[in-house]
Design a protein around this motif. Structure first.
Motif, PDB file in Angstrom:
ATOM      1  N   THR A 140       0.791  -1.192  -0.160  1.00 27.27           N
ATOM      2  CA  THR A 140       0.077   0.005  -0.037  1.00 27.27           C
ATOM      3  C   THR A 140       0.833   1.268   0.164  1.00 27.27           C
ATOM      4  O   THR A 140       0.431   2.086  -0.679  1.00 27.27           O
ATOM      5  CB  THR A 140      -1.003   0.109   1.260  1.00 27.27           C
ATOM      6  OG1 THR A 140      -0.181  -0.309   2.469  1.00 27.27           O
ATOM      7  CG2 THR A 140      -1.827  -1.128   1.080  1.00 27.27           C
ATOM      8  N   ASP A 141       1.998   1.119   0.662  1.00 26.09           N
ATOM      9  CA  ASP A 141       2.984   2.388   0.832  1.00 26.09           C
ATOM     10  C   ASP A 141       3.470   2.509  -0.526  1.00 26.09           C
ATOM     11  O   ASP A 141       3.839   3.716  -0.906  1.00 26.09           O
ATOM     12  CB  ASP A 141       3.921   2.098   1.810  1.00 26.09           C
ATOM     13  CG  ASP A 141       4.585   3.640   2.072  1.00 26.09           C
ATOM     14  OD1 ASP A 141       4.111   4.519   2.146  1.00 26.09           O
ATOM     15  OD2 ASP A 141       6.106   3.268   2.273  1.00 26.09           O
ATOM     16  N   TYR A 142       3.813   1.488  -1.104  1.00 23.53           N
ATOM     17  CA  TYR A 142       4.218   1.582  -2.392  1.00 23.53           C
ATOM     18  C   TYR A 142       3.530   2.128  -3.674  1.00 23.53           C
ATOM     19  O   TYR A 142       4.008   3.014  -4.345  1.00 23.53           O
ATOM     20  CB  TYR A 142       4.930   0.210  -3.122  1.00 23.53           C
ATOM     21  CG  TYR A 142       5.473   0.336  -4.512  1.00 23.53           C
ATOM     22  CD1 TYR A 142       6.951   0.107  -4.586  1.00 23.53           C
ATOM     23  CD2 TYR A 142       4.652   0.057  -5.490  1.00 23.53           C
ATOM     24  CE1 TYR A 142       7.495   0.179  -5.874  1.00 23.53           C
ATOM     25  CE2 TYR A 142       5.188  -0.065  -6.899  1.00 23.53           C
ATOM     26  CZ  TYR A 142       6.481   0.073  -7.097  1.00 23.53           C
ATOM     27  OH  TYR A 142       7.048  -0.055  -8.155  1.00 23.53           O
ATOM     28  N   ILE A 143       2.216   1.731  -3.592  1.00 19.47           N
ATOM     29  CA  ILE A 143       1.415   2.379  -4.449  1.00 19.47           C
ATOM     30  C   ILE A 143       1.290   3.516  -4.042  1.00 19.47           C
ATOM     31  O   ILE A 143       1.231   4.473  -5.354  1.00 19.47           O
ATOM     32  CB  ILE A 143      -0.164   1.475  -4.338  1.00 19.47           C
ATOM     33  CG1 ILE A 143       0.025   0.033  -4.669  1.00 19.47           C
ATOM     34  CG2 ILE A 143      -1.225   1.952  -5.029  1.00 19.47           C
ATOM     35  CD1 ILE A 143      -1.242  -0.766  -4.267  1.00 19.47           C
ATOM     36  N   ARG A 144       0.870   4.158  -2.787  1.00 15.51           N
ATOM     37  CA  ARG A 144       0.989   5.485  -2.639  1.00 15.51           C
ATOM     38  C   ARG A 144       2.078   6.369  -3.190  1.00 15.51           C
ATOM     39  O   ARG A 144       1.805   7.400  -3.927  1.00 15.51           O
ATOM     40  CB  ARG A 144       0.642   5.909  -1.330  1.00 15.51           C
ATOM     41  CG  ARG A 144       0.232   7.550  -0.793  1.00 15.51           C
ATOM     42  CD  ARG A 144       0.141   7.691   0.432  1.00 15.51           C
ATOM     43  NE  ARG A 144      -0.190   9.031   0.675  1.00 15.51           N
ATOM     44  CZ  ARG A 144       0.441  10.071   0.471  1.00 15.51           C
ATOM     45  NH1 ARG A 144       1.885   9.774   0.028  1.00 15.51           N
ATOM     46  NH2 ARG A 144       0.180  11.254   0.639  1.00 15.51           N
ATOM     47  N   LYS A 145       3.330   5.887  -2.899  1.00 20.17           N
ATOM     48  CA  LYS A 145       4.512   6.728  -3.242  1.00 20.17           C
ATOM     49  C   LYS A 145       4.664   6.654  -4.813  1.00 20.17           C
ATOM     50  O   LYS A 145       5.164   7.846  -5.488  1.00 20.17           O
ATOM     51  CB  LYS A 145       5.748   6.174  -2.687  1.00 20.17           C
ATOM     52  CG  LYS A 145       5.908   6.315  -1.102  1.00 20.17           C
ATOM     53  CD  LYS A 145       7.036   5.595  -0.647  1.00 20.17           C
ATOM     54  CE  LYS A 145       7.276   5.969   0.916  1.00 20.17           C
ATOM     55  NZ  LYS A 145       8.339   5.224   1.513  1.00 20.17           N
ATOM     56  N   ALA A 146       4.338   5.692  -5.455  1.00 25.21           N
ATOM     57  CA  ALA A 146       4.054   5.521  -7.243  1.00 25.21           C
ATOM     58  C   ALA A 146       3.386   6.548  -7.553  1.00 25.21           C
ATOM     59  O   ALA A 146       3.784   7.431  -8.634  1.00 25.21           O
ATOM     60  CB  ALA A 146       4.104   4.197  -7.461  1.00 25.21           C
ATOM     61  N   ILE A 147       2.174   6.819  -7.031  1.00 27.52           N
ATOM     62  CA  ILE A 147       1.236   7.766  -7.506  1.00 27.52           C
ATOM     63  C   ILE A 147       1.834   9.012  -7.287  1.00 27.52           C
ATOM     64  O   ILE A 147       1.652   9.862  -8.139  1.00 27.52           O
ATOM     65  CB  ILE A 147      -0.014   7.386  -7.133  1.00 27.52           C
ATOM     66  CG1 ILE A 147      -0.639   6.086  -7.615  1.00 27.52           C
ATOM     67  CG2 ILE A 147      -0.963   8.553  -7.581  1.00 27.52           C
ATOM     68  CD1 ILE A 147      -2.005   5.571  -7.087  1.00 27.52           C
ATOM     69  N   ALA A 148       2.335   9.235  -6.093  1.00 32.39           N
ATOM     70  CA  ALA A 148       2.798  10.672  -5.826  1.00 32.39           C
ATOM     71  C   ALA A 148       3.888  11.117  -6.679  1.00 32.39           C
ATOM     72  O   ALA A 148       4.133  12.407  -6.904  1.00 32.39           O
ATOM     73  CB  ALA A 148       3.181  10.767  -4.200  1.00 32.39           C
ATOM     74  N   ALA A 149       4.803  10.178  -6.883  1.00 32.48           N
ATOM     75  CA  ALA A 149       5.923  10.490  -7.885  1.00 32.48           C
ATOM     76  C   ALA A 149       5.589  10.544  -9.347  1.00 32.48           C
ATOM     77  O   ALA A 149       6.574  10.847 -10.205  1.00 32.48           O
ATOM     78  CB  ALA A 149       7.052   9.348  -7.611  1.00 32.48           C
TER      79      ALA A 149
END
Length: 433
Positions: free
Chosen positions: A337-346
């Motif tokens: 979930t944290d990876y998904i959020r960071k990928a979208i943010a970047a």
């Protein structure tokens, strides 16, 4: 932003008016208060997970039950509950910390001091050592982990005791102990010439404190969806093979990405002798996968990905590694979930994302990053059944109890279990990429 809870109520209200079931939600009962499902229908009634993604799963008899929520909280409207929660937070001040999982409904997570995945939140609690109460808006195993890692003087509270986890329940302590005995009889207990033990137990964070303690006692370790590969490397250095539970999909997807052939990953069915395998299959194994899964992530399919690609050329498909292997293989990438959020943010502005994880998180990401087009792969609104048991009414109830000097729904892990579980968690923290 329209919350998922509001969207569910609008859809089911429209269906009722037209007398048509449109399939907008996996269950129209989602629009009802969770207190309607917390109490057993009768003395012999079996527990269940309530409406949502896990409603077809069989809940064990040991599933915690939540007592009756007082009527004043059941009848209170959204605005009243919000006002009561804010007033209680103001009164309690630094004595309170509220943790909210990514999958919580918006009406709850808006009151959290920290939002994240299960282990992020357990660690977040450690940053507030002076707080008397840690209110964990998540599910039971998360509150257990927070209790294990927090100070003995701190009270860890789960607003609704019925908020369990169907995946965690798929591997119980007795079944894992029985599996372990069969494996020890087959493999023996002596290390090989390189000092590696026959098998190392690895449990996913989404498991009971008892199973974390089992790993602590037997040379094993805990993993999260974000560090599963690092943990498996740690285990392979110390063992000839790994017993991975409870989520088969995270284990399979992670080991496959590390180069382990599928032929060396037999499934262990706890209801069959040797898990339904031959002795040779187990002797040839590298990773023994437990027959468990997440009901939310099992809903995602390759057909959904193909449909997203057809309707949105250039779409970036990102899914959680708890999804079945064909879905992970068909996606562009997989991560926690944290990876998904960071990928979208970047991502560059204007990116279109099709996301394969729980609907509340996807909906929140779409609101947080309006420069992107973000939608859930599954078109049917079907939240995690047990996360959805946490409602503002329960949050207000436990907070006002604290104001009155009463600790409600405290989660306590027995000292012996906590000590062994802490060993497995500390091994995980020490396993660096």
């Amino acid at each position: 932003m329209t919350s998922i809870n509001t969207a569910i109520q609008l859809i089911t209200r429209e269906d009722a008016e037209r007398s048509v079931v449109r399939g907008g939600t996996c269950s129209p009962d989602l629009a009802r208060g969770p207190w309607e499902f917390d109490l057993p229908a009768g003395p012999d009634a079996a527990p269940d997970y309530g409406p949502g993604a896990s409603m077809q799963d069989v809940a064990p008899a040991s599933t915690p039950r939540q007592g009756e929520l007082p009527e004043e909280y059941r009848l209170a409207g959204d605005e009243e509950l919000e006002a009561r929660i804010l007033a209680a937070k103001e009164t309690l001040g630094d004595r309170l910390v509220i943790l909210g999982h990514f999958y919580q409904r918006d009406e709850v997570v808006k009151h959290a001091d920290f939002v994240g995945d299960s282990f992020q939140l357990a660690n977040a609690a450690l940053t507030r050592p002076d707080a008397d109460a840690i209110v964990f808006c998540g599910v039971h195993f998360m509150a257990e982990t927070a209790d294990i890692l927090s100070r003995p003087e701190q009270n860890v509270i789960l607003p609704n005791l019925a908020a369990g986890c169907s995946m965690a329940d798929m591997a119980d302590a007795d079944s894992v102990e029985d599996c372990w005995e069969q494996l020890e009889e087959l493999f023996g207990t002596e290390p090989d010439d390189g000092g590696r033990l026959p098998v190392i137990p690895v449990t996913y964070m989404n498991s009971s404190a008892a199973l974390k303690a089992f790993c602590g006692r037997n040379g094993g370790i805990v993993c999260t969806s974000s560090n599963a590969a690092t943990v498996l490397e740690w285990a392979f250095e110390r063992g000839q093979r790994v017993l991975f539970f409870p989520d088969q999909h995270l284990g399979r997807n992670t080991a496959k990405a590390m180069g382990v052939p599928l032929t060396e990953m037999p499934m262990w069915n706890p209801h069959k002798v040797l898990g339904g395998n031959t002795e040779q299959e187990l002797l040839d194994s590298r990773v023994i996968l437990w027959h468990g899964f997440c009901s939310v992530h099992k809903r995602f399919t390759v057909n959904q990905i193909e449909k997203a690609r057809a309707e949105f050329p250039g779409v970036r498909v990102i899914v959680h590694p708890e999804c079945p292997m064909p879905v992970v293989d068909a996606a562009d990438e997989a991560g926690s979930t944290d990876y998904i959020r960071k990928a979208i943010a970047a991502a560059a502005p204007g990116t279109t994302f099709a996301v394969g994880t729980e609907i509340n998180m996807v909906n929140r990401l779409a609101a947080e990053f309006p420069e992107h087009t973000i939608f859930c792969l599954d078109p049917v609104i079907c939240p995690c059944s047990t996360m959805y048991r946490i409602h503002p009414g329960y949050l207000a109830w436990v907070l006002e109890g604290l104001v009155a000097g009463e600790v409600r729904n405290r989660i306590v892990v027995e000292t012996d279990v906590a000590n062994h579980a802490r060993v497995a968690l500390e091994r995980m923290l020490a396993a660096r990429p």
